[in-house]
Design a protein around this motif. Sequence first.
Motif, mmCIF file in Angstrom:
data_model
loop_
_atom_site.group_PDB
_atom_site.id
_atom_site.type_symbol
_atom_site.label_atom_id
_atom_site.label_comp_id
_atom_site.label_asym_id
_atom_site.label_seq_id
_atom_site.Cartn_x
_atom_site.Cartn_y
_atom_site.Cartn_z
ATOM 1 N N LYS A 1 1.503 -0.027 -4.859
ATOM 2 C CA LYS A 1 2.681 -0.009 -5.726
ATOM 3 C C LYS A 1 3.522 -1.235 -5.442
ATOM 4 N N SER B 1 6.838 -3.252 -4.337
ATOM 5 C CA SER B 1 7.959 -3.026 -3.415
ATOM 6 C C SER B 1 9.283 -3.307 -4.118
ATOM 7 N N GLU C 1 0.839 -1.197 0.000
ATOM 8 C CA GLU C 1 0.000 0.000 0.000
ATOM 9 C C GLU C 1 0.868 1.238 0.000
ATOM 10 N N CYS C 2 0.376 2.267 -0.687
ATOM 11 C CA CYS C 2 1.120 3.508 -0.827
ATOM 12 C C CYS C 2 0.118 4.658 -0.719
ATOM 13 N N GLU C 3 0.449 5.688 0.019
ATOM 14 C CA GLU C 3 -0.488 6.800 0.222
ATOM 15 C C GLU C 3 -0.831 7.511 -1.076
ATOM 16 N N LYS C 4 0.162 7.785 -1.913
ATOM 17 C CA LYS C 4 -0.063 8.569 -3.131
ATOM 18 C C LYS C 4 -0.860 7.818 -4.185
#
Length: 136
Positions: free
Chosen positions: A51, A53, A44-47
């Motif tokens: 995405k 790793s 998980e990625c905030e932006k």
Amino acid sequence: MKLTKAQREQLKNKFGGHCAYCGCDLSDKWHADHIEAVDRVMVECEKRGIKTSGEMHKPHLDTIENMNPACIPCNLNKSSMSLEGWRGVLTGYRNALIRDSHTFRHSLRFGLVEFTDKPVVFFCEKWGANDINLTR
Ligand SMILES: [Zn+2]
């Protein structure tokens, strides 16, 4: 695997400098596609929500023998699909165009575009055959 400059050049020329899939001339910007996906770990990625790793579920497939040179659109569209899986998706695009695109259906009716039922054949499958057309 991080390819050396010499390995990248060797891979780019695997099919005469053409994309292994659509056959376009590769520019300076192209991707080394894993033919059989290495399946990268997603996080998980905030932006962007999600995405990769960079870590792989199948690192044993990260070899130059399992790579094809691909234009960026082909590589992004193929993503982690197998060749047969991707072929099925591409084949389905024709039906999706007719089903979903009013513009395409009108263009078809007025003869502005042509519909064919040709099978999806990747450039790498034709490579070396006498009927290959390198001018497209
Ligand atoms: Zn391509």
